[in-house]
Scaffold this motif. Structure first.
Motif, PDB file in Angstrom:
ATOM      1  N   GLY A  31      -0.657  -7.568   3.578  1.00  0.00           N
ATOM      2  CA  GLY A  31      -0.953  -6.647   2.797  1.00  0.00           C
ATOM      3  C   GLY A  31      -2.282  -7.024   2.079  1.00  0.00           C
ATOM      4  N   SER A  35      -5.408  -4.207   2.604  1.00  0.00           N
ATOM      5  CA  SER A  35      -6.084  -3.576   1.532  1.00  0.00           C
ATOM      6  C   SER A  35      -7.491  -4.245   1.406  1.00  0.00           C
ATOM      7  CB  SER A  35      -5.305  -3.721   0.304  1.00  0.00           C
ATOM      8  OG  SER A  35      -4.952  -5.287   0.232  1.00  0.00           O
ATOM      9  N   ILE A  60      -2.267  -6.640  -6.013  1.00  0.00           N
ATOM     10  CA  ILE A  60      -1.756  -5.638  -6.706  1.00  0.00           C
ATOM     11  C   ILE A  60      -1.769  -4.559  -5.762  1.00  0.00           C
ATOM     12  CG2 ILE A  60      -3.765  -5.024  -7.632  1.00  0.00           C
ATOM     13  CD1 ILE A  60      -2.454  -4.343 -10.494  1.00  0.00           C
ATOM     14  N   LEU A  61      -2.669  -4.523  -4.843  1.00  0.00           N
ATOM     15  CA  LEU A  61      -2.775  -3.374  -4.125  1.00  0.00           C
ATOM     16  C   LEU A  61      -1.530  -3.365  -2.974  1.00  0.00           C
ATOM     17  CD1 LEU A  61      -5.832  -4.545  -4.302  1.00  0.00           C
ATOM     18  CD2 LEU A  61      -6.458  -2.628  -2.954  1.00  0.00           C
ATOM     19  N   THR A  62      -0.923  -4.340  -2.524  1.00  0.00           N
ATOM     20  CA  THR A  62       0.319  -4.475  -1.772  1.00  0.00           C
ATOM     21  C   THR A  62       1.261  -3.811  -2.695  1.00  0.00           C
ATOM     22  OG1 THR A  62      -0.454  -6.085  -0.541  1.00  0.00           O
ATOM     23  CG2 THR A  62       1.727  -5.789  -0.537  1.00  0.00           C
ATOM     24  N   ASN A  64       1.242  -1.846  -5.077  1.00  0.00           N
ATOM     25  CA  ASN A  64       1.045  -0.499  -5.271  1.00  0.00           C
ATOM     26  C   ASN A  64       1.344   0.087  -4.008  1.00  0.00           C
ATOM     27  OD1 ASN A  64      -0.104   1.517  -7.271  1.00  0.00           O
ATOM     28  ND2 ASN A  64      -1.772   1.784  -5.859  1.00  0.00           N
ATOM     29  N   GLY A  65       1.087  -0.409  -2.911  1.00  0.00           N
ATOM     30  CA  GLY A  65       1.513   0.359  -1.675  1.00  0.00           C
ATOM     31  C   GLY A  65       2.866   0.298  -1.432  1.00  0.00           C
TER      32      GLY A  65
ATOM     33  N   TRP B  40      -2.381  -0.601   7.440  1.00  0.00           N
ATOM     34  CA  TRP B  40      -1.981  -0.605   6.038  1.00  0.00           C
ATOM     35  C   TRP B  40      -0.296  -0.430   6.183  1.00  0.00           C
ATOM     36  CZ3 TRP B  40      -3.508  -0.785   0.623  1.00  0.00           C
ATOM     37  CH2 TRP B  40      -2.484  -0.055  -0.170  1.00  0.00           C
ATOM     38  N   MET B  44       2.677  -2.774   5.015  1.00  0.00           N
ATOM     39  CA  MET B  44       3.803  -2.151   4.091  1.00  0.00           C
ATOM     40  C   MET B  44       5.144  -1.741   4.467  1.00  0.00           C
ATOM     41  SD  MET B  44       1.933  -2.552   1.493  1.00  0.00           S
ATOM     42  CE  MET B  44       0.053  -2.768   1.391  1.00  0.00           C
ATOM     43  N   THR B  61      -1.755   5.717  -1.971  1.00  0.00           N
ATOM     44  CA  THR B  61      -1.947   4.488  -2.527  1.00  0.00           C
ATOM     45  C   THR B  61      -2.963   3.426  -1.933  1.00  0.00           C
ATOM     46  OG1 THR B  61      -0.152   3.572  -1.453  1.00  0.00           O
ATOM     47  CG2 THR B  61       0.414   4.371  -3.690  1.00  0.00           C
TER      48      THR B  61
END
Lengths: 157, 320
Positions: A31, A35, A60-62, A64-65, B40, B44, B61
């Motif tokens: 992640g 990002s 935090i981006l992960t 968020n994702g 990505w 995720m 996001t």
């Protein structure tokens, strides 16, 4: 009830089925790199410890994702994310499990607001609000037509 | 540590950064592209079909990811201003050398598609007053980034970081085990703790009027008499009230745990931990029995020269 995720209930207070996310070291590192976040605390345990953290932790981006994914998993590809606002609490460390849950907090025409929460064994990792647009809702008070042709009763699916 | 005056001066200087640009005309290092989207989605576990195939959009996001400097960008994201560097340097100089992201608010105006070239401008929205947090003392810095494709707004991204001075010895794994605090023994309560050390709960009794009292005090609240003797408590009691301690975590304690005010059968009340049941099973009226626990005998607890000590705790009675 089966099939709930295909037929989201759009009422204030309705709860989304939870999503369990195993917080693996791989997820944290993948992640962070996906990002483009190369902060050492997200991939190097030794340097993370030198900075006072017991281990690497999710960026935090992960988070968020994952929150975005949780919502679109539930509402499907036709739903459009308009806003994602999150606040972090306790960290997501490797070996933990985060359970994301969501509650419909507002429905205004085809705009829906979801309160999202992610808990791990240390407590609350993330709280947030996601605003999205779904397929236009029927007028208030109108009978709700089935989204797909009604299955024969007693289909048991 | 900063003096109050230095802290005030720093606060004023930090406030001057509000409204200044943190990045001007930054350009994403790569145009929006399918491989980064795929990486990505793999990370995720996102299988949404909107992100693949012809007509694919980027996961909304991902907005910030397109603005990130990446491994080559030690100086910060593209377009970073001197002002933002100065702000961070000022905080570093004040001891706030660590950084953690706390909030991310994104609004999406239009989807990003492979081929879109992203440009962005970032403004420093606010710098907070000095705050004390679980991690340490520091300042919250909030920035807002407008992300565009050409002249069209694709989204805005508000980001809050905490720049902080880590609390010394924060890492639990790297610091010696914390010792449980010892009871404060003084000449008024020494008799009580001597009793506890011998496994006895002693209650003070006024020899003037016979009133029992706890905690130990020099005189009687009922009649003012200064003479007293003791009676030994039987150990039985009930939970009169309790709290569950979640936060803040004190070293040597492992929250959550229950702290109860126990009413002994003799009528006086005493504070102690409830053991033998999970913290969330403690209830008012629950019958409990006093017992004595020895602390300070672990290897990590040695070395303060005071040796082990005993504390009374209250065990939930079977069937309660």
């Amino acid at each position: 009830m089966t099939g709930a995720s295909q037929d989201p209930v759009l009422e204030v207070g309705a709860e989304l089925p939870p999503l369990t996310v195993p917080v693996t070291r791989t997820l944290i590192v993948a992640g962070a790199i996906a990002s483009r976040d190369y902060q050492d605390v997200h991939h190097d345990p030794e340097l993370a410890r030198a900075k006072g953290s017991p281990d690497v932790f999710m960026n935090i981006l992960t988070t968020n994702g994952l929150v975005g994914r949780y919502i679109t998993d539930h509402f499907g590809p036709a739903a459009v994310l308009r806003r994602v606002a999150i606040r972090l609490g306790v960290p997501n460390y490797p070996g933990d499990t985060m359970v994301l849950s969501g509650t419909v907090t507002e429905v205004d025409g085809d705009t829906v607001r979801i309160g999202v929460r992610g808990e791990n064994r240390l407590g609350t990792h993330v709280t947030g609000t996601v605003t999205l647009t779904v397929a236009p809702a029927p007028p208030a008070g109108a009978p709700v037509p089935p989204a797909t042709p009604a299955p024969p009763s007693g289909s048991g699916s | 540590m900063l003096s109050e005056r230095q802290e005030g001066e720093l606060g004023a200087r930090l406030k001057e950064f509000e409204g200044r640009a943190a990045a001007v005309a930054g350009v994403g290092k790569d145009p929006v592209n399918a491989p980064m989207i795929r990486h990505w989605c793999e990370a995720m576990g996102d299988t949404c079909p909107a992100y693949t195939g012809p007509g694919a959009i980027a996961p909304p996001t991902m907005l910030q990811a397109w603005t990130m400097a990446g491994l080559a960008g030690q100086a910060g994201p593209p377009g970073r201003t001197e002002a933002f560097g100065e702000l961070l340097a000022l905080l570093d100089a004040a001891g706030c050398t660590s950084v953690v992201a706390t909030d991310c608010e994104q609004e999406y105006a239009r989807p990003l598609r492979p081929g879109d070239v992203v440009t962005f401008d970032t403004v420093i929205e606010s710098v907070s007053d000095r705050k004390t947090t679980r991690l340490g003392t520091g300042y919250f810095v909030t920035t807002r980034t407008d992300v565009r494709v050409g002249t069209e707004l694709a989204g805005t991204h508000r980001f809050r970081i905490l720049k902080y001075a880590p609390t010394a010895g924060k890492s639990r794994e790297n610091t010696p085990k914390h010792r449980r605090p010892r009871p404060v023994v003084n000449r008024d309560n020494a008799g009580f703790w001597e009793g506890v050390a011998r496994g006895r709960l002693l209650i003070q009794r006024c020899t003037g009027c016979g009133t029992l009292r706890h905690p130990w005090l020099p005189g009687c609240n009922a009649c003012g008499c200064l003479e007293w003797d003791t009676v030994e408590a039987g150990g039985g009691g009930t939970v009169f009230s309790y709290v569950v301690m979640h936060h803040p975590p004190f070293p040597a304690f492992d929250p959550p745990y229950a702290v109860a005010l126990v009413e002994l059968a003799e009528g006086v009340r005493m504070v102690g931990n409830v053991v033998g049941v999970p913290y969330d099973k403690v209830r008012i009226g629950m019958p409990v029995e006093a017992e004595f626990r020895r602390y300070g005998t672990d290897a990590g607890d040695e070395g303060d020269g005071d040796g082990p000590f005993v504390l009374p705790v209250f065990r939930a009675r079977e069937g309660s």
